[in-house]
Design an enzyme around this catalytic site. Sequence first.
Site, PDB file in Angstrom:
ATOM      1  N   LYS A  22     -89.796  47.315  82.280  1.00 37.10           N
ATOM      2  CA  LYS A  22     -89.834  48.112  83.515  1.00 37.10           C
ATOM      3  C   LYS A  22     -88.856  49.286  83.439  1.00 37.10           C
ATOM      4  O   LYS A  22     -89.215  50.422  83.745  1.00 37.10           O
ATOM      5  CB  LYS A  22     -89.501  47.229  84.734  1.00 37.10           C
ATOM      6  N   ARG A  97     -89.000  42.220  94.872  1.00 39.29           N
ATOM      7  CA  ARG A  97     -89.060  40.986  94.084  1.00 39.29           C
ATOM      8  C   ARG A  97     -89.406  39.787  94.947  1.00 39.29           C
ATOM      9  O   ARG A  97     -89.541  38.676  94.421  1.00 39.29           O
ATOM     10  CB  ARG A  97     -87.699  40.727  93.443  1.00 39.29           C
ATOM     11  N   ARG A 134     -81.317  42.952  73.853  1.00 35.64           N
ATOM     12  CA  ARG A 134     -81.134  44.127  74.728  1.00 35.64           C
ATOM     13  C   ARG A 134     -79.670  44.546  74.818  1.00 35.64           C
ATOM     14  O   ARG A 134     -78.775  43.724  74.944  1.00 35.64           O
ATOM     15  CB  ARG A 134     -81.660  43.825  76.130  1.00 35.64           C
ATOM     16  N   ARG A 167     -75.754  42.633  78.667  1.00 36.95           N
ATOM     17  CA  ARG A 167     -75.610  42.168  80.056  1.00 36.95           C
ATOM     18  C   ARG A 167     -75.249  40.694  80.079  1.00 36.95           C
ATOM     19  O   ARG A 167     -75.794  39.905  79.305  1.00 36.95           O
ATOM     20  CB  ARG A 167     -76.923  42.382  80.817  1.00 36.95           C
ATOM     21  N   ARG A 178     -83.770  33.234  85.392  1.00 35.06           N
ATOM     22  CA  ARG A 178     -84.464  34.443  85.868  1.00 35.06           C
ATOM     23  C   ARG A 178     -85.977  34.307  85.721  1.00 35.06           C
ATOM     24  O   ARG A 178     -86.725  34.808  86.566  1.00 35.06           O
ATOM     25  CB  ARG A 178     -83.928  35.677  85.144  1.00 35.06           C
TER      26      ARG A 178
HETATM   27  P1  ADP Z   1     -86.957  45.207  82.192  1.00 31.39           P
HETATM   28  O1  ADP Z   1     -86.393  46.425  82.896  1.00 31.39           O
HETATM   29  O2  ADP Z   1     -88.374  44.912  82.590  1.00 31.39           O
HETATM   30  O3  ADP Z   1     -86.082  43.992  82.298  1.00 31.39           O
HETATM   31  P2  ADP Z   1     -86.307  46.701  79.738  1.00 31.39           P
HETATM   32  O4  ADP Z   1     -86.980  48.016  79.911  1.00 31.39           O
HETATM   33  O5  ADP Z   1     -84.826  46.658  79.908  1.00 31.39           O
HETATM   34  O6  ADP Z   1     -87.039  45.563  80.639  1.00 31.39           O
HETATM   35  O7  ADP Z   1     -86.698  46.170  78.276  1.00 31.39           O
HETATM   36  C1  ADP Z   1     -86.211  44.905  77.803  1.00 31.39           C
HETATM   37  C2  ADP Z   1     -85.841  45.034  76.329  1.00 31.39           C
HETATM   38  O8  ADP Z   1     -87.022  45.217  75.553  1.00 31.39           O
HETATM   39  C3  ADP Z   1     -84.942  46.223  75.997  1.00 31.39           C
HETATM   40  O9  ADP Z   1     -84.075  45.824  74.976  1.00 31.39           O
HETATM   41  C4  ADP Z   1     -85.922  47.296  75.526  1.00 31.39           C
HETATM   42  O10 ADP Z   1     -85.306  48.186  74.608  1.00 31.39           O
HETATM   43  C5  ADP Z   1     -87.002  46.473  74.854  1.00 31.39           C
HETATM   44  N1  ADP Z   1     -88.365  47.007  75.015  1.00 31.39           N
HETATM   45  C6  ADP Z   1     -88.889  47.625  76.110  1.00 31.39           C
HETATM   46  N2  ADP Z   1     -90.190  47.940  75.912  1.00 31.39           N
HETATM   47  C7  ADP Z   1     -90.505  47.502  74.667  1.00 31.39           C
HETATM   48  C8  ADP Z   1     -91.696  47.511  73.870  1.00 31.39           C
HETATM   49  N3  ADP Z   1     -92.840  48.043  74.346  1.00 31.39           N
HETATM   50  N4  ADP Z   1     -91.655  46.971  72.648  1.00 31.39           N
HETATM   51  C9  ADP Z   1     -90.514  46.424  72.165  1.00 31.39           C
HETATM   52  N5  ADP Z   1     -89.347  46.377  72.852  1.00 31.39           N
HETATM   53  C10 ADP Z   1     -89.342  46.910  74.091  1.00 31.39           C
HETATM   54  P1  AMP Z   2     -82.582  43.723  86.851  1.00 30.05           P
HETATM   55  O1  AMP Z   2     -81.634  44.774  86.344  1.00 30.05           O
HETATM   56  O2  AMP Z   2     -83.762  44.298  87.547  1.00 30.05           O
HETATM   57  O3  AMP Z   2     -82.950  42.734  85.773  1.00 30.05           O
HETATM   58  O4  AMP Z   2     -81.776  42.919  87.963  1.00 30.05           O
HETATM   59  C1  AMP Z   2     -80.591  42.220  87.638  1.00 30.05           C
HETATM   60  C2  AMP Z   2     -80.223  41.263  88.765  1.00 30.05           C
HETATM   61  O5  AMP Z   2     -79.939  42.011  89.974  1.00 30.05           O
HETATM   62  C3  AMP Z   2     -81.300  40.262  89.190  1.00 30.05           C
HETATM   63  O6  AMP Z   2     -81.332  39.110  88.368  1.00 30.05           O
HETATM   64  C4  AMP Z   2     -80.849  39.939  90.612  1.00 30.05           C
HETATM   65  O7  AMP Z   2     -79.731  39.077  90.632  1.00 30.05           O
HETATM   66  C5  AMP Z   2     -80.386  41.309  91.111  1.00 30.05           C
HETATM   67  N1  AMP Z   2     -81.508  42.053  91.713  1.00 30.05           N
HETATM   68  C6  AMP Z   2     -82.045  43.225  91.265  1.00 30.05           C
HETATM   69  N2  AMP Z   2     -83.061  43.605  92.035  1.00 30.05           N
HETATM   70  C7  AMP Z   2     -83.210  42.654  92.987  1.00 30.05           C
HETATM   71  C8  AMP Z   2     -84.106  42.453  94.050  1.00 30.05           C
HETATM   72  N3  AMP Z   2     -85.102  43.327  94.310  1.00 30.05           N
HETATM   73  N4  AMP Z   2     -83.958  41.340  94.834  1.00 30.05           N
HETATM   74  C9  AMP Z   2     -82.972  40.465  94.595  1.00 30.05           C
HETATM   75  N5  AMP Z   2     -82.097  40.577  93.592  1.00 30.05           N
HETATM   76  C10 AMP Z   2     -82.205  41.661  92.790  1.00 30.05           C
END
Ligand code: ADP
Ligand code: AMP
Length: 221
Positions: A22, A97, A134, A167, A178
């Site tokens: 995302k 969410r 990540r 993270r 999660r």
């Molecule tokens: P989200 O925001 O949904 O939690 P991220 O955008 O942070 O996901 O992506 C999660 C991990 O996967 C990161 O380390 C990112 O660099 C990697 N990633 C994202 N998209 C792809 C893809 N299409 N193929 C391989 N790795 C990816």
């Molecule tokens: P994310 O960066 O989107 O993976 O979010 C990291 C953490 O922030 C989540 O695991 C939750 O603890 C909190 N968080 C982010 N967005 C929301 C949301 N829309 N509702 C509740 N908690 C959230």
Amino acid sequence: MFLGKEYRPVRVVLLGPPGAGKGTQARTLAKRLGVVHVASGDLFREHQAKGTELGQNAKTFMAKGLLVPDAIVIAMVLERVARPDCAGGVVLDGFPRTLEQAKALDRALGEKGLDRVVLLKVSEEELVRRLGGRLICRVCQAPYHRETAPPRVEGRCDRDGGELYQREDDRPEAVRQRFRVYQQQTEPLLDYYRTQKKLREVDGAQEIETVSSKLVGALKP
Ligand code: ADP
Ligand code: AMP
Ligand code: ZN
């Protein structure tokens, strides 16, 4: 590539489990559309970095992989979306969410509401691999991956040279929690948006650029 005016103003939500891509996709999509990227997780981490009370309140929930209570999240995100820079459109990432959040967003956006909600689909096995590798930037929170999306210079953000770190909630115990939270609290949104005929699904397990172009395709009316 900058997309034409026919795509604007556009209000898009990216949905998907942790690690679906995302953040990666929302950043480039917002740039291409010329709209603002709003990520609730990034907002919480900014608050934590600044040491605000909101950041402190969110921290215990986030570290355990639990959702921050609706009242806190809703107030924070709706305040952000109401600012003038979001009038031209917004790409939301990580919000909503819960059903409560989705309903609050619909009320806030009024009649036209969201244009599109796109689900990024990725298998759990691939999600575990992605979250395990990540790294994010301490300055701009851009995500990288040790193997699949490495920075040009090890340990440093391509955009601003910021330090990359893992993270706390990307540790295995928090990741398992999660995933559970996603299934229990966020998956019900899929039917909510399906009923509104706004949901599209994109295979998120392809290369980043391939997912990006499929995502743009999913925005077409
Ligand atoms: P989200 O925001 O949904 O939690 P991220 O955008 O942070 O996901 O992506 C999660 C991990 O996967 C990161 O380390 C990112 O660099 C990697 N990633 C994202 N998209 C792809 C893809 N299409 N193929 C391989 N790795 C990816
Ligand atoms: P994310 O960066 O989107 O993976 O979010 C990291 C953490 O922030 C989540 O695991 C939750 O603890 C909190 N968080 C982010 N967005 C929301 C949301 N829309 N509702 C509740 N908690 C959230
Ligand atoms: Zn950065």
